[in-house]
Design a protein around this motif. Structure first.
Motif, short mmCIF file in Angstrom:
data_model
loop_
_atom_site.label_atom_id
_atom_site.label_comp_id
_atom_site.label_asym_id
_atom_site.label_seq_id
_atom_site.Cartn_x
_atom_site.Cartn_y
_atom_site.Cartn_z
N LEU A 1 1.13 -4.18 0.32
CA LEU A 1 2.32 -4.90 -0.22
C LEU A 1 3.67 -4.98 0.94
CD1 LEU A 1 2.47 -4.14 -3.73
CD2 LEU A 1 0.84 -5.87 -2.80
N GLY A 2 4.66 -5.41 0.32
CA GLY A 2 5.88 -5.32 1.15
C GLY A 2 6.31 -3.99 1.93
N GLY B 1 0.06 -8.90 0.57
CA GLY B 1 1.02 -10.03 0.24
C GLY B 1 2.30 -9.41 -0.21
N GLY B 2 3.08 -10.24 -0.88
CA GLY B 2 4.30 -9.59 -1.24
C GLY B 2 4.16 -8.66 -2.63
N THR C 1 3.79 -10.74 -5.88
CA THR C 1 2.50 -11.17 -6.11
C THR C 1 1.30 -10.09 -6.43
OG1 THR C 1 3.11 -12.82 -4.48
CG2 THR C 1 0.99 -12.79 -5.16
N PHE D 1 -5.98 -7.17 -1.82
CA PHE D 1 -4.82 -8.07 -1.81
C PHE D 1 -3.99 -7.44 -0.60
CE2 PHE D 1 -0.54 -9.13 -2.81
CZ PHE D 1 -0.53 -10.49 -2.66
N TRP E 1 0.05 -15.23 5.07
CA TRP E 1 0.20 -16.14 6.46
C TRP E 1 0.67 -15.39 7.80
CZ3 TRP E 1 5.13 -15.18 7.96
CH2 TRP E 1 6.28 -14.98 6.72
N CYS F 1 4.39 -6.93 8.28
CA CYS F 1 5.00 -5.99 7.24
C CYS F 1 5.51 -4.44 7.62
CB CYS F 1 3.90 -5.74 6.27
SG CYS F 1 2.34 -5.31 7.21
N SER G 1 -5.37 -12.91 1.51
CA SER G 1 -4.45 -12.44 2.44
C SER G 1 -3.08 -13.51 2.66
CB SER G 1 -5.53 -12.60 3.71
OG SER G 1 -6.13 -13.79 3.92
N GLY H 1 -2.07 -20.07 -4.19
CA GLY H 1 -2.13 -18.54 -4.79
C GLY H 1 -2.07 -18.73 -6.30
N GLU I 1 13.50 -6.81 1.30
CA GLU I 1 12.45 -7.35 2.34
C GLU I 1 12.86 -8.80 2.82
OE1 GLU I 1 8.37 -8.34 1.79
OE2 GLU I 1 7.99 -7.12 3.54
N SER J 1 -3.96 -17.72 2.97
CA SER J 1 -2.66 -18.42 2.61
C SER J 1 -2.76 -19.97 2.87
CB SER J 1 -1.52 -17.84 3.14
OG SER J 1 -0.38 -18.60 3.21
N GLU J 2 -2.64 -20.69 1.86
CA GLU J 2 -2.63 -21.94 2.23
C GLU J 2 -1.60 -22.55 3.15
OE1 GLU J 2 -0.04 -21.73 0.11
OE2 GLU J 2 1.38 -23.43 0.19
N LYS K 1 -9.65 -16.01 0.00
CA LYS K 1 -8.77 -17.16 -0.20
C LYS K 1 -7.60 -16.74 0.76
CE LYS K 1 -4.41 -17.85 -2.00
NZ LYS K 1 -4.23 -18.73 -0.99
#
Ligand code: NAP
Length: 491
Positions: free
Chosen positions: A256-257, A233-234, A237, A231, A156, A289, A154, A213, A391, A182-183, A180
């Motif tokens: 995604l985006g 994210g972008g 990725t 998933f 951020w 998004c 996932s 990631g 984006e 986002s860090e 997992k």
């Protein structure tokens, strides 16, 4: 947890309901976007931590997949209650980690995390399956069975909201998971891990591995013991995830985006269109998004719309995310602030920046190191330029006049993305016609971000593959098995 946060406070991975340090024993700094200061340390995990988490999840799957739906449901409802109990603390943590306002986290992110668990906890009790009678000679029915260990990755921007949007249907369906986050925004995931243990969810059902990631996410998507990947994210990725998952024939869902159009016809309710377009442009600093970053306005009302929209944008209060008077908080990181600001440089060459794009004046000393940006409105009469094609994922929107329906549909559909779209009109026939013509997974008519958790959610084109939400999520997280029973000759 809130009181413990400082540069020495380390969060840990959750494996088998134990809080464990990363095998590397090294940590990354978690920076608070409001101040630029370190607020915690995040495990810099790697493939070894993923291996341990997957092994724990595989062990737990034996019993969890056979646990009756009612028992799973009760545990998830208990977890939802705990999130609700700690909603205020979670909202504050989310704001510190992401830069969003506490007000928004309290109103949107945390209630949605509660709703995600409640929704899927009850959905599994009311789900049904198909049956097909074949020439009165055989009965076919479909079993929807859990698959195994789900890898959940996932982003951020809506940390707890999207993490729970994946964990809830995955485990409600009888899978175990390795998540997992986002860090950049790991803190509410850590607090959730504590609540998972408190709720009595059995060890190994939910495992959380923190880190980068390219290390943790890559190891998870390439792991042969993880047959299913969800998933968000972008887009780039997402392609990397597919490169790992494809050759192993994993079941994959990619959210995604987007570069979503917001189309305002001249007959729209003007005040509501302006007010909601402000939200769909700048909510969460434009880091959703589903934000409508390309606004198209029909020529007869264009000047009036532009004037009202720019005035309201200038009036937005940018600053301290913990202050309830703030409308727009901080962007998530210095790198993201640099990226969004870079697009404003491009916008100045390609169009006209009507307002915003600078650093807010008069920030108190405490916030001087934070990642703030005044929301920006760009006028662009071209639609093929970079600010209208790429984006940006920040508080930057374009305004473009249009003359007729066919033209605006072509422009709205003219990017690589297709996540969502909004349209504003009082003409019922046009609403249905344009909604059908727009290339998007979701179209909102005279509204934005009105979400019903039962509806299919996802994108077309480079905005994603597959659908989640409601039954789609339950189907994604299970494998359909046809059982064909011969009934024999009639006597
Ligand atoms: P991102 O950079 O793609 O990261 C998303 C997640 O993937 C993070 O946990 C990231 O970890 C991880 N990751 C990075 N590289 C990886 C790899 N090689 N293998 C596996 N995982 C990897 O996206 P983001 O910047 O966090 O989020 C913003 C994007 O998400 C935007 O494009 C937005 O439109 C999209 N988004 C889409 C939806 C939707 O529902 N369609 C919803 C929200 C956001 P690190 O953080 O450690 O890099």
């Amino acid at each position: 947890m809130l009181e413990s946060l400082d540069s020495q406070f380390s969060i840990l991975n959750l494996v088998d309901n134990e809080f464990v340090p990363p095998k590397s024993n090294s940590y990354l700094d978690d920076i608070g976007p409001a101040t630029g200061a370190t607020i915690a340390r995040v495990p810099d995990s790697d493939g070894r931590d993923v291996d341990a988490a997957v092994a724990a999840a595989q062990r737990a799957f034996q019993a969890w997949s056979r646990t009756p739906a009612e028992a799973r449901s009760r545990l998830l409802l208990g977890l939802a209650d705990l999130i609700e109990r700690d909603a205020d603390e979670l909202a504050r943590i989310e704001s510190l980690d992401n830069g969003k306002t506490v007000k928004l986290a309290r109103a949107m992110d945390i209630p949605r995390a509660v709703a995600n668990f409640r929704f899927f906890a009850t959905a599994i009790l009311h789900d049904s399956s198909e049956a097909h009678l074949t020439n009165d000679a055989a009965l076919n029915y479909t079993l929807h069975q859990p698959i195994g260990v789900a890898g959940l990755i996932s982003p951020w921007n809506l940390p707890l909201y999207l993490l729970t949007w994946k964990i809830a249907p995955a485990i409600a369906s009888g899978n175990c998971c390795v998540a997992k986050p986002s860090e950049l925004t790991p803190l509410t995931a850590h607090r959730l891990a504590e609540l998972v243990v408190e709720a009595g969810i059995p060890p190994g059902v939910v495992n959380i591995v923190h880190g980068l990631g390219p290390k943790v996410g890559d190891a998870l998507t390439a792991h042969p013991g993880v047959p299913i990947i969800s998933f968000t994210g972008g887009t780039e990725t997402g392609a990397a995830v597919m490169r790992n998952a494809g050759p192993l024939f994993k079941k994959v869902s990619l959210e995604l985006g987007g570069k979503n159009p917001n189309v305002v016809f001249a007959d729209a309710d003007f005040d509501e269109a302006v007010a909601t377009s402000m939200r769909s442009s700048f909510a969460n600093q434009g880091e959703i998004c589903l934000c409508g970053s390309r606004i198209f306005v029909e020529r007869p009302i264009f000047d009036r719309f532009l004037e009202a929209f720019v005035a309201k944008t200038r009036a937005l209060r940018v600053g301290d995310p913990s202050d309830d008077a703030t409308d727009v908080g901080a962007l998530v990181s210095s790198a993201h602030l640099a990226k969004v600001s870079g697009y404003l440089g491009i916008a100045r060459e390609e169009g006209e920046v009507l307002c915003g794009g600078g650093r807010p004046a008069n920030l108190p000393d405490r916030l001087r190191g934070g990642y703030y940006l005044e929301p920006a409105v760009v006028r662009s009469d071209r639609t093929d330029c970079r600010v209208m094609q790429e984006e940006i994922f920040g508080p930057v929107v374009t305004l473009t006049p249009f003359d007729d329906e066919a033209q605006v549909v072509a422009w709205a559909n003219g990017t690589r993305y297709g996540l969502s779209a909004s349209l504003w009109t009082r003409d019922l026939e046009r609403a249905h016609r344009v909604a059908a013509a727009l290339r998007a997974g979701t179209v909102w008519v005279n509204t934005w971000l009105l979400r019903d958790l039962r509806v299919p959610f996802g994108g077309v084109g480079d905005s994603g593959v597959g659908r989640e939400g409601g039954r789609e999520s339950l189907r994604f997280f299970t494998e359909a098995k046809n059982v064909c029973v011969k009934m024999g000759e009639r006597r």
